[in-house]
Design an enzyme around this catalytic site. Sequence first.
Site, PDB file in Angstrom:
ATOM      1  N   MET A  84       0.851  -1.175   0.000  1.00  0.00           N
ATOM      2  CA  MET A  84       0.000   0.000   0.000  1.00  0.00           C
ATOM      3  C   MET A  84       0.898   1.239   0.000  1.00  0.00           C
ATOM      4  O   MET A  84       1.345   1.676   1.055  1.00  0.00           O
ATOM      5  CB  MET A  84      -0.903  -0.028   1.229  1.00  0.00           C
ATOM      6  CG  MET A  84      -1.530   1.299   1.542  1.00  0.00           C
ATOM      7  SD  MET A  84      -2.686   1.316   2.905  1.00  0.00           S
ATOM      8  CE  MET A  84      -1.672   0.940   4.289  1.00  0.00           C
ATOM      9  N   PRO A  85       1.173   1.803  -1.151  1.00  0.00           N
ATOM     10  CA  PRO A  85       1.957   3.043  -1.185  1.00  0.00           C
ATOM     11  C   PRO A  85       1.176   4.205  -0.568  1.00  0.00           C
ATOM     12  O   PRO A  85      -0.012   4.383  -0.844  1.00  0.00           O
ATOM     13  CB  PRO A  85       2.186   3.290  -2.668  1.00  0.00           C
ATOM     14  CG  PRO A  85       1.923   1.990  -3.345  1.00  0.00           C
ATOM     15  CD  PRO A  85       0.912   1.291  -2.499  1.00  0.00           C
TER      16      PRO A  85
END
EC number: 5.3.2.-
Length: 62
Positions: free
Chosen positions: A1-2
């Site tokens: 999850m950037p």
Amino acid sequence: MPIINVKLLEGRSDEQLKNLVTEVTNAVEKTTGANREAIHVIIEEMQKNHYGVAGVRKSDAE
């Protein structure tokens, strides 16, 4: 999850901020292969009197 945190000086329009979120998401998706739905973009707008360059606040430089 950037999670991408963008800090900028205040003064951009809502449309500009909307476009920024879209373009940053596109770039992260393209370069990392991350799933678009997992990309988070956080925008923090700073007041010009809370940011300085070379010892001078941006609010004083104008």
